[in-house]
Motif scaffolding. Sequence first.
Motif, PDB file in Angstrom:
ATOM      1  N   GLY A  66       0.822  -1.203   0.000  1.00  0.00           N
ATOM      2  CA  GLY A  66       0.000   0.000   0.000  1.00  0.00           C
ATOM      3  C   GLY A  66       0.854   1.251   0.000  1.00  0.00           C
ATOM      4  O   GLY A  66       2.086   1.195  -0.034  1.00  0.00           O
ATOM      5  N   THR A  67       0.218   2.399   0.066  1.00  0.00           N
ATOM      6  CA  THR A  67       0.943   3.665  -0.007  1.00  0.00           C
ATOM      7  C   THR A  67       1.574   4.087   1.319  1.00  0.00           C
ATOM      8  O   THR A  67       2.483   4.911   1.337  1.00  0.00           O
ATOM      9  CB  THR A  67      -0.009   4.786  -0.481  1.00  0.00           C
ATOM     10  OG1 THR A  67      -1.131   4.865   0.420  1.00  0.00           O
ATOM     11  CG2 THR A  67      -0.503   4.529  -1.890  1.00  0.00           C
ATOM     12  N   PRO A 131      -2.459   1.455  -8.896  1.00  0.00           N
ATOM     13  CA  PRO A 131      -3.422   0.887  -7.940  1.00  0.00           C
ATOM     14  C   PRO A 131      -4.421  -0.060  -8.598  1.00  0.00           C
ATOM     15  O   PRO A 131      -4.785  -1.087  -8.023  1.00  0.00           O
ATOM     16  CB  PRO A 131      -4.121   2.133  -7.381  1.00  0.00           C
ATOM     17  CG  PRO A 131      -3.101   3.222  -7.507  1.00  0.00           C
ATOM     18  CD  PRO A 131      -2.380   2.935  -8.794  1.00  0.00           C
ATOM     19  N   GLN A 135      -4.795  -4.038  -7.667  1.00  0.00           N
ATOM     20  CA  GLN A 135      -6.059  -4.609  -7.225  1.00  0.00           C
ATOM     21  C   GLN A 135      -6.437  -5.830  -8.075  1.00  0.00           C
ATOM     22  O   GLN A 135      -6.876  -6.861  -7.552  1.00  0.00           O
ATOM     23  CB  GLN A 135      -7.165  -3.557  -7.308  1.00  0.00           C
ATOM     24  CG  GLN A 135      -8.518  -4.023  -6.767  1.00  0.00           C
ATOM     25  CD  GLN A 135      -8.494  -4.253  -5.273  1.00  0.00           C
ATOM     26  OE1 GLN A 135      -8.233  -3.338  -4.500  1.00  0.00           O
ATOM     27  NE2 GLN A 135      -8.774  -5.488  -4.861  1.00  0.00           N
ATOM     28  N   LEU A 147      -7.820  -5.734   0.207  1.00  0.00           N
ATOM     29  CA  LEU A 147      -6.906  -4.600   0.284  1.00  0.00           C
ATOM     30  C   LEU A 147      -7.657  -3.396   0.842  1.00  0.00           C
ATOM     31  O   LEU A 147      -8.852  -3.238   0.596  1.00  0.00           O
ATOM     32  CB  LEU A 147      -6.351  -4.252  -1.100  1.00  0.00           C
ATOM     33  CG  LEU A 147      -5.464  -5.295  -1.787  1.00  0.00           C
ATOM     34  CD1 LEU A 147      -4.987  -4.761  -3.136  1.00  0.00           C
ATOM     35  CD2 LEU A 147      -4.274  -5.670  -0.914  1.00  0.00           C
ATOM     36  N   ASP A 148      -6.940  -2.537   1.578  1.00  0.00           N
ATOM     37  CA  ASP A 148      -7.574  -1.333   2.095  1.00  0.00           C
ATOM     38  C   ASP A 148      -7.576  -0.246   1.024  1.00  0.00           C
ATOM     39  O   ASP A 148      -7.188  -0.476  -0.125  1.00  0.00           O
ATOM     40  CB  ASP A 148      -6.886  -0.860   3.380  1.00  0.00           C
ATOM     41  CG  ASP A 148      -5.406  -0.535   3.179  1.00  0.00           C
ATOM     42  OD1 ASP A 148      -5.011  -0.214   2.029  1.00  0.00           O
ATOM     43  OD2 ASP A 148      -4.639  -0.603   4.155  1.00  0.00           O
ATOM     44  N   ASN A 150      -5.663   2.109   0.571  1.00  0.00           N
ATOM     45  CA  ASN A 150      -4.312   2.435   0.114  1.00  0.00           C
ATOM     46  C   ASN A 150      -3.687   1.311  -0.710  1.00  0.00           C
ATOM     47  O   ASN A 150      -2.508   1.355  -1.023  1.00  0.00           O
ATOM     48  CB  ASN A 150      -3.414   2.739   1.325  1.00  0.00           C
ATOM     49  CG  ASN A 150      -3.908   3.930   2.121  1.00  0.00           C
ATOM     50  OD1 ASN A 150      -4.176   4.987   1.558  1.00  0.00           O
ATOM     51  ND2 ASN A 150      -4.045   3.764   3.429  1.00  0.00           N
ATOM     52  N   LYS A 151      -4.499   0.280  -1.012  1.00  0.00           N
ATOM     53  CA  LYS A 151      -4.050  -0.891  -1.762  1.00  0.00           C
ATOM     54  C   LYS A 151      -3.010  -1.705  -0.997  1.00  0.00           C
ATOM     55  O   LYS A 151      -2.061  -2.254  -1.576  1.00  0.00           O
ATOM     56  CB  LYS A 151      -3.490  -0.501  -3.150  1.00  0.00           C
ATOM     57  CG  LYS A 151      -4.499   0.219  -4.021  1.00  0.00           C
ATOM     58  CD  LYS A 151      -5.788  -0.598  -4.172  1.00  0.00           C
ATOM     59  CE  LYS A 151      -6.867   0.169  -4.923  1.00  0.00           C
ATOM     60  NZ  LYS A 151      -8.168  -0.558  -4.933  1.00  0.00           N
ATOM     61  N   GLY A 152      -3.222  -1.777   0.311  1.00  0.00           N
ATOM     62  CA  GLY A 152      -2.322  -2.548   1.147  1.00  0.00           C
ATOM     63  C   GLY A 152      -3.054  -3.448   2.114  1.00  0.00           C
ATOM     64  O   GLY A 152      -4.267  -3.315   2.337  1.00  0.00           O
ATOM     65  N   THR A 153      -2.310  -4.360   2.719  1.00  0.00           N
ATOM     66  CA  THR A 153      -2.825  -5.245   3.754  1.00  0.00           C
ATOM     67  C   THR A 153      -1.648  -5.731   4.588  1.00  0.00           C
ATOM     68  O   THR A 153      -0.544  -5.928   4.045  1.00  0.00           O
ATOM     69  CB  THR A 153      -3.562  -6.464   3.154  1.00  0.00           C
ATOM     70  OG1 THR A 153      -3.913  -7.375   4.210  1.00  0.00           O
ATOM     71  CG2 THR A 153      -2.716  -7.201   2.143  1.00  0.00           C
TER      72      THR A 153
END
Length: 233
Positions: A66-67, A131, A135, A147-148, A150-153
């Motif tokens: 993520g970011t 992003p 995804q 993913l949240d 921010n494109k992270g987990t």
Amino acid sequence: MKNKLVLISLFILPIAIYLVFSTASHNSLFLPTISKNNQEIPSDWSSLDGTKQAMKGKITVLGFVGTEVITNRGNFFNLNQKIYNKYKGFKDFQMIMVVPSGKEKECQQIIDELDPITGDMSGWKFVFSTPEKIQEFYDSYKLNGQLDDNKGTPAVIIVDKELNHRGRNGKNRKGENEYKESYNTISAADLHNEMTDDIKIILREYRLALKKNKNERKDAFRDNIKENIEKQK
């Protein structure tokens, strides 16, 4: 017959006992497959050193950063100390972290911070894309997690050399059904107690397979020599 029983008790039985007691908490000599033939890292994704990164032929810990790279630096530290430092000596083991483009400097900062306490950081890889593509790549694994924004987990998964997603899916030693598709990098205990165990099993799988292949080649070579000798008689 008596000699065979003696040989079994001296050699085969101890090996069998060792294998039983060296298994993981899910009571398996092999790590179950969650999904097969998953997507490879796209060839057009960039990396920190400009080289093309791939999972095929490697045992990979795959993560989606993520970011918020610096905000979540503690996750990298946990993963580095509990997992990477233990297995960095295996040339076919690597970590690949997927990050939105534009976060290259932050990822390099993470590498620079971990390097003094780790030494060899060659197995830490960061790949970058948009992003939307991140995804799409994540969704291709059909995970229960998400993913949240921010494109992270904080969750990471294990991908084997054939791009199969590996984890826990079956009964553990207590006879209870267990399913585990990912490992939480926020939890040092999760990494230390479960992920360490599972990576150990998958590495052992490949060592056993390599040993078997070597033995089969030796047997074939020996049989070929024997056959040629008999033909010359």
